[in-house]
Write a protein that holds these residues in place. Structure first.
Motif, PDB file in Angstrom:
ATOM      1  N   UNK A  75      13.601   0.706 -18.341  1.00  0.00           N
ATOM      2  CA  UNK A  75      12.794   1.276 -17.257  1.00  0.00           C
ATOM      3  C   UNK A  75      13.603   1.145 -15.971  1.00  0.00           C
ATOM      4  N   UNK A  76      13.979   2.277 -15.408  1.00  0.00           N
ATOM      5  CA  UNK A  76      14.713   2.291 -14.146  1.00  0.00           C
ATOM      6  C   UNK A  76      13.707   2.558 -13.031  1.00  0.00           C
ATOM      7  N   UNK A  77      13.425   1.546 -12.241  1.00  0.00           N
ATOM      8  CA  UNK A  77      12.400   1.678 -11.210  1.00  0.00           C
ATOM      9  C   UNK A  77      12.873   2.500 -10.016  1.00  0.00           C
ATOM     10  N   UNK A  78      14.098   3.022 -10.088  1.00  0.00           N
ATOM     11  CA  UNK A  78      14.525   3.973  -9.066  1.00  0.00           C
ATOM     12  C   UNK A  78      13.976   5.366  -9.369  1.00  0.00           C
ATOM     13  N   UNK A  79      13.586   5.594 -10.607  1.00  0.00           N
ATOM     14  CA  UNK A  79      12.955   6.872 -10.964  1.00  0.00           C
ATOM     15  C   UNK A  79      11.531   6.662 -11.477  1.00  0.00           C
ATOM     16  N   UNK A  80      11.307   5.572 -12.220  1.00  0.00           N
ATOM     17  CA  UNK A  80       9.953   5.228 -12.666  1.00  0.00           C
ATOM     18  C   UNK A  80       9.348   4.282 -11.629  1.00  0.00           C
ATOM     19  N   UNK A  81       8.724   4.871 -10.642  1.00  0.00           N
ATOM     20  CA  UNK A  81       8.254   4.095  -9.500  1.00  0.00           C
ATOM     21  C   UNK A  81       7.098   3.163  -9.850  1.00  0.00           C
ATOM     22  N   UNK A  82       6.897   2.180  -8.991  1.00  0.00           N
ATOM     23  CA  UNK A  82       5.727   1.306  -9.059  1.00  0.00           C
ATOM     24  C   UNK A  82       4.671   1.890  -8.124  1.00  0.00           C
ATOM     25  N   UNK A  83       3.443   1.928  -8.574  1.00  0.00           N
ATOM     26  CA  UNK A  83       2.364   2.496  -7.779  1.00  0.00           C
ATOM     27  C   UNK A  83       1.445   1.388  -7.275  1.00  0.00           C
ATOM     28  N   UNK A  84       1.352   1.268  -5.966  1.00  0.00           N
ATOM     29  CA  UNK A  84       0.552   0.225  -5.317  1.00  0.00           C
ATOM     30  C   UNK A  84       0.797  -1.146  -5.956  1.00  0.00           C
ATOM     31  N   UNK A  85       2.037  -1.576  -5.992  1.00  0.00           N
ATOM     32  CA  UNK A  85       2.330  -2.841  -6.690  1.00  0.00           C
ATOM     33  C   UNK A  85       1.876  -4.059  -5.898  1.00  0.00           C
ATOM     34  N   UNK A  86       1.485  -5.103  -6.588  1.00  0.00           N
ATOM     35  CA  UNK A  86       1.250  -6.371  -5.918  1.00  0.00           C
ATOM     36  C   UNK A  86       2.592  -6.946  -5.467  1.00  0.00           C
ATOM     37  N   UNK A  87       2.557  -7.766  -4.439  1.00  0.00           N
ATOM     38  CA  UNK A  87       3.786  -8.375  -3.946  1.00  0.00           C
ATOM     39  C   UNK A  87       3.639  -9.886  -3.930  1.00  0.00           C
ATOM     40  N   UNK A  88       4.749 -10.528  -4.178  1.00  0.00           N
ATOM     41  CA  UNK A  88       4.835 -11.993  -4.084  1.00  0.00           C
ATOM     42  C   UNK A  88       3.895 -12.729  -5.037  1.00  0.00           C
ATOM     43  N   UNK A  89       3.507 -12.053  -6.081  1.00  0.00           N
ATOM     44  CA  UNK A  89       2.720 -12.706  -7.123  1.00  0.00           C
ATOM     45  C   UNK A  89       2.966 -11.956  -8.432  1.00  0.00           C
ATOM     46  N   UNK A 128       0.827  -1.200   0.000  1.00  0.00           N
ATOM     47  CA  UNK A 128       0.000   0.000   0.000  1.00  0.00           C
ATOM     48  C   UNK A 128       0.868   1.258   0.000  1.00  0.00           C
ATOM     49  N   UNK A 129       1.638   1.386  -1.060  1.00  0.00           N
ATOM     50  CA  UNK A 129       2.538   2.524  -1.209  1.00  0.00           C
ATOM     51  C   UNK A 129       2.290   3.140  -2.582  1.00  0.00           C
ATOM     52  N   UNK A 130       2.020   4.429  -2.582  1.00  0.00           N
ATOM     53  CA  UNK A 130       1.704   5.101  -3.848  1.00  0.00           C
ATOM     54  C   UNK A 130       2.909   5.126  -4.782  1.00  0.00           C
ATOM     55  N   UNK A 131       4.088   5.410  -4.211  1.00  0.00           N
ATOM     56  CA  UNK A 131       5.293   5.483  -5.046  1.00  0.00           C
ATOM     57  C   UNK A 131       6.383   4.622  -4.433  1.00  0.00           C
ATOM     58  N   UNK A 132       6.561   3.432  -4.977  1.00  0.00           N
ATOM     59  CA  UNK A 132       7.589   2.530  -4.478  1.00  0.00           C
ATOM     60  C   UNK A 132       8.760   2.521  -5.466  1.00  0.00           C
ATOM     61  N   UNK A 133       9.907   3.036  -5.015  1.00  0.00           N
ATOM     62  CA  UNK A 133      11.111   3.083  -5.848  1.00  0.00           C
ATOM     63  C   UNK A 133      11.926   1.833  -5.566  1.00  0.00           C
ATOM     64  N   UNK A 134      12.237   1.079  -6.595  1.00  0.00           N
ATOM     65  CA  UNK A 134      12.914  -0.203  -6.445  1.00  0.00           C
ATOM     66  C   UNK A 134      14.243  -0.144  -7.208  1.00  0.00           C
TER      67      UNK A 134
END
Ligand SMILES: [Zn+2]
Length: 82
Positions: free
Chosen positions: A39-53, A16-22
């Motif tokens: 796509x660099x996910x340190x700048x192009x964040x994931x928004x409310x990403x699912x986890x472990x699936x 439940x994170x709007x901007x998750x930088x990975x």
């Protein structure tokens, strides 16, 4: 020593994170024209990403407007380190 037990039944399914930088970089190629996409996910964040699936990350080619997706999986777990 402390321990963490992972509940395999109630595993985390959403973050439940709007901007998750990975710290991960996705390199893929447009299936239509072959243009390379990074796509660099340190700048192009994931928004409310699912986890472990698995989930589909959608991309659009700036050269030919082709849309495609790449199946990704964000793995998250908690562990004791000391
Ligand atoms: Zn393309």
């Amino acid at each position: 020593m402390p321990e963490v037990t992972i509940d395999q039944v109630k595993t985390i399914t959403d973050i439940d994170v709007k901007r998750l930088y990975v710290p991960s970089v996705l390199r893929t190629t447009c299936p239509k024209c072959g243009d390379k996409k990074v796509v660099d996910f340190q700048s192009d964040y994931l928004s409310y990403p699912p986890a472990n699936r698995p989930f589909d990350h959608y991309l659009c080619c700036y050269e030919c407007d082709e849309e495609w997706s790449v199946r990704l999986k964000l793995t998250m777990q908690l562990e004791v380190v000391e």
